[in-house]
Design an enzyme around this catalytic site. Structure first.
Site, short mmCIF file in Angstrom:
data_model
loop_
_atom_site.label_atom_id
_atom_site.label_comp_id
_atom_site.label_asym_id
_atom_site.label_seq_id
_atom_site.Cartn_x
_atom_site.Cartn_y
_atom_site.Cartn_z
N TYR A 175 52.32 24.63 46.96
CA TYR A 175 51.03 25.22 46.56
C TYR A 175 50.45 26.06 47.70
CZ TYR A 175 46.67 25.56 43.92
OH TYR A 175 45.59 26.02 43.21
N HIS A 177 40.20 25.60 51.13
CA HIS A 177 40.34 24.35 50.38
C HIS A 177 41.51 23.56 50.95
CE1 HIS A 177 37.53 24.71 46.88
NE2 HIS A 177 37.41 25.89 47.46
N TYR A 203 42.99 20.31 38.15
CA TYR A 203 44.00 20.61 37.12
C TYR A 203 44.11 19.36 36.26
CZ TYR A 203 45.78 24.59 39.95
OH TYR A 203 45.91 25.77 40.65
N PRO A 245 50.03 31.27 35.48
CA PRO A 245 49.05 31.14 36.57
C PRO A 245 48.89 29.73 37.14
CG PRO A 245 47.93 31.49 34.47
CD PRO A 245 49.38 31.66 34.21
N LYS A 254 50.45 31.66 42.02
CA LYS A 254 51.44 32.35 42.87
C LYS A 254 51.52 33.86 42.71
CE LYS A 254 52.99 28.97 45.18
NZ LYS A 254 52.00 28.86 46.24
P1 RFL Z 1 48.39 44.56 38.95
O1 RFL Z 1 47.24 43.85 39.50
O2 RFL Z 1 48.69 44.43 37.51
O3 RFL Z 1 48.20 46.10 39.31
C1 RFL Z 1 49.00 47.12 38.74
C2 RFL Z 1 48.21 48.40 38.70
O4 RFL Z 1 49.02 49.45 38.17
C3 RFL Z 1 48.26 50.17 37.19
N1 RFL Z 1 49.21 50.82 36.27
C4 RFL Z 1 49.57 52.12 36.34
N2 RFL Z 1 49.20 53.10 37.18
C5 RFL Z 1 49.73 54.33 36.98
N3 RFL Z 1 50.61 54.61 35.99
C6 RFL Z 1 51.01 53.65 35.12
N4 RFL Z 1 51.87 53.91 34.15
C7 RFL Z 1 50.48 52.34 35.29
N5 RFL Z 1 50.64 51.16 34.62
C8 RFL Z 1 49.87 50.27 35.23
C9 RFL Z 1 47.39 49.11 36.57
O5 RFL Z 1 46.25 49.66 35.92
C10 RFL Z 1 47.00 48.29 37.78
O6 RFL Z 1 45.85 48.76 38.43
O7 RFL Z 1 49.73 44.18 39.74
P2 RFL Z 1 49.94 43.82 41.31
O8 RFL Z 1 49.23 44.82 42.16
O9 RFL Z 1 51.39 43.61 41.50
O10 RFL Z 1 49.16 42.44 41.52
C11 RFL Z 1 49.60 41.26 40.87
C12 RFL Z 1 48.43 40.32 40.59
O11 RFL Z 1 47.42 41.08 39.93
C13 RFL Z 1 48.81 39.11 39.72
O12 RFL Z 1 50.07 38.61 40.13
C14 RFL Z 1 47.79 37.95 39.80
O13 RFL Z 1 46.56 38.34 39.28
C15 RFL Z 1 48.30 36.71 39.06
N6 RFL Z 1 47.31 35.61 39.01
C16 RFL Z 1 47.14 34.75 40.07
N7 RFL Z 1 47.84 34.93 41.21
C17 RFL Z 1 47.62 34.12 42.29
O14 RFL Z 1 48.31 34.30 43.32
N8 RFL Z 1 46.67 33.11 42.30
C18 RFL Z 1 45.92 32.87 41.19
O15 RFL Z 1 45.04 32.00 41.26
C19 RFL Z 1 46.17 33.67 40.01
N9 RFL Z 1 45.44 33.47 38.90
C20 RFL Z 1 46.53 35.41 37.85
C21 RFL Z 1 45.61 34.31 37.83
C22 RFL Z 1 46.62 36.26 36.76
C23 RFL Z 1 45.83 36.02 35.65
N10 RFL Z 1 45.95 36.96 34.59
C24 RFL Z 1 44.86 37.56 33.96
C25 RFL Z 1 47.24 37.58 34.30
C26 RFL Z 1 44.84 34.05 36.72
C27 RFL Z 1 44.96 34.88 35.61
C28 RFL Z 1 44.15 34.54 34.40
C1 PHB Z 2 41.50 31.04 39.63
O1 PHB Z 2 40.61 30.69 40.43
O2 PHB Z 2 41.35 32.01 38.87
C2 PHB Z 2 42.76 30.28 39.58
C3 PHB Z 2 42.97 29.24 40.47
C4 PHB Z 2 44.16 28.52 40.42
C5 PHB Z 2 45.12 28.84 39.46
C6 PHB Z 2 44.91 29.89 38.59
C7 PHB Z 2 43.73 30.62 38.64
O3 PHB Z 2 46.27 28.12 39.41
#
Ligand code: RFL
Ligand code: PHB
Length: 395
Positions: free
Chosen positions: A387, A72, A201, A292, A296
């Site tokens: 971004y 994108h 957005y 989110p 990042k």
């Molecule tokens: P995770 O993915 O939470 O993985 C951690 C893992 O550890 C396990 N765990 C344990 N294992 C053993 N013993 C324990 N006591 C444990 N406790 C927990 C968990 O089950 C899990 O498998 O962390 P990690 O690996 O640091 O990754 C981080 C990312 O997942 C997170 O930052 C992103 O998803 C955030 N995020 C976004 N980031 C972006 O860069 N671009 C995006 O577009 C974006 N959109 C989002 C997002 C996060 C969202 N939510 C649901 C929080 C959109 C949403 C809605």
């Molecule tokens: C997504 O595709 O889930 C998404 C994209 C951009 C954001 C957050 C989530 O800022």
């Protein structure tokens, strides 16, 4: 059991770290408290900075991303009556990629398991002990109920925001800075072709709305809701009505489709420092989370883990302390930059609560800011650089 690096958590941070370490000839064991199926089904991020794609490519886990991911080159910012595009390439020469975190996780689990990576799924009672000694250990109960101990040279806390690693660092040496936002995101995954070529957005007096996507047939959409709202209050019809109203624009309509998943996520900025204590190193959401809006979280996790992988390799293979000693300070520099950008985007795009006495004033400030950000090349470049991650330090 004995290994060189014990990794707690099999999310993107833990999986990528095991891949990087393996490429440097270093053995690791991962413990994960969820099942493999649960981790594979979890729906989260969608946007990856160009630098994040470079890291995944460098370590051999981006083949499918390059085949199926979408590049994108811009983004739409919208407010009632206006939708304006910021061109990333024109503004700063970089792009982002849209490819679900779910897919990245799937790719990495397959690659790691094919390479013989040991992953203990569905563990319980994970604890990190003796992290401030030369013999750190991870103790846990495996899926069959057997107590296990991993003795390691180093422990990587990659267990996300609700994990146990961060709390292993004594409170007396840990500082936490955070903001809990007075709103949350309701997210849906829907089986319908995206109604837009770029992410939208949108600021609307009813609240923020956003349109993202996963593929040519699957869309991802979000609505600002109250932090204590219950997903049971949101029928599919109410969600699609809200999205259509908040993203309405003359001559454009939002296509709806069957909802595959829906959930509400609270929003918080949170940074815990330092990211190292003795032989325990934190990476990703275990140490910091961002709202989110700036896309990042996953990118910070990838950046931390590359830095940590290189630091551990330099210590284990070459005996050099330099990179592990700098790990926390160097990683936190990027963390704070992304925390600021995510807070800035969030503040610009989310409507203040109905009972906020300053609501009308704040809304007008947001409209003026959106107008300014999409009018001046300098402001557009600020958004584009942050971004896409063009100005953020990659290890
Ligand atoms: P995770 O993915 O939470 O993985 C951690 C893992 O550890 C396990 N765990 C344990 N294992 C053993 N013993 C324990 N006591 C444990 N406790 C927990 C968990 O089950 C899990 O498998 O962390 P990690 O690996 O640091 O990754 C981080 C990312 O997942 C997170 O930052 C992103 O998803 C955030 N995020 C976004 N980031 C972006 O860069 N671009 C995006 O577009 C974006 N959109 C989002 C997002 C996060 C969202 N939510 C649901 C929080 C959109 C949403 C809605
Ligand atoms: C997504 O595709 O889930 C998404 C994209 C951009 C954001 C957050 C989530 O800022």
């Amino acid at each position: 059991m004995r290994t060189q690096v014990a990794i707690v958590g099999s999310g993107p941070s833990g999986l990528l770290l095991s891949q990087i370490l393996a490429q440097h000839g270093i053995e690791s064991v991962i413990v994960e408290n969820r099942s493999r199926e649960y981790v594979l089904a979890r729906i989260r991020a969608g946007v990856i900075e160009h630098g994040g794609v470079d890291v995944l490519t460098e370590y051999g886990v981006a083949d499918r991303l390059h085949r199926e991911g979408q590049r994108h080159d811009g983004v739409y910012l919208q407010w009632p009556g206006e939708r304006r595009r910021i061109d990333f390439v024109e503004s700063c020469g970089h792009s982002v990629w849209v490819y679900g975190q779910t897919e990245i996780t799937k790719d990495m689990i397959e690659i790691r398991q094919a390479a013989g990576q040991q992953i203990f799924w569905e563990v319980s009672d994970t604890a990190i002990v003796d992290a401030d000694t030369d013999r750190p250990k991870v103790t846990f109960v495996d899926a069959d109920g057997n107590a296990q101990v991993i003795e390691a040279d180093y422990v990587a806390g990659c267990d996300g925001f609700h994990g146990v690693s961060r709390e292993t660092i004594p409170a007396s040496i840990r500082s936490v800075r955070q903001r809990i936002y007075p709103y949350a995101w309701l997210g849906i995954l829907a089986e319908v072709a995206p109604s837009t070529d770029e992410l939208i957005y949108a600021l609307h007096p009813d609240g923020f709305a956003m349109h993202s996507m996963r593929s040519e047939k699957v869309s991802r959409l979000y609505l600002q809701v109250a932090p204590d709202d219950d997903i049971a209050n949101w029928s599919d019809d109410r969600i699609w009505d809200g999205l259509s109203t908040r993203m309405a624009l003359d001559g454009w309509s939002l296509a709806s489709g069957p909802t595959l998943e829906k959930s509400i996520t609270p929003m918080r900025s949170f940074v815990s420092a330092p990211m190292r204590w003795g032989r325990l190193f934190l990476a990703g959401d275990a140490s910091h989370i961002v709202p989110p809006t700036g896309a990042k979280g996953l990118n910070l996790a990838i950046a931390d883990v590359k830095r940590l992988g290189l630091a551990l390799a330099s210590k284990i293979n070459d005996g050099s302390d330099d990179l592990i000693d700098r790990y926390s300070d160097d990683a936190l520099e990027r963390v704070w930059q992304s925390t600021h950008f995510s807070w800035w985007m969030t503040s610009m795009l989310h409507v203040p609560a109905a009972d906020d006495p300053d609501r009308d004033f704040l809304l007008q400030m947001q409209l003026t800011q959106l107008h300014n950000v999409t009018s001046s090349p300098t402001s557009m470049r600020y958004l584009a650089e942050n971004y896409t991650g063009a100005v953020l330090p990659w290890p």
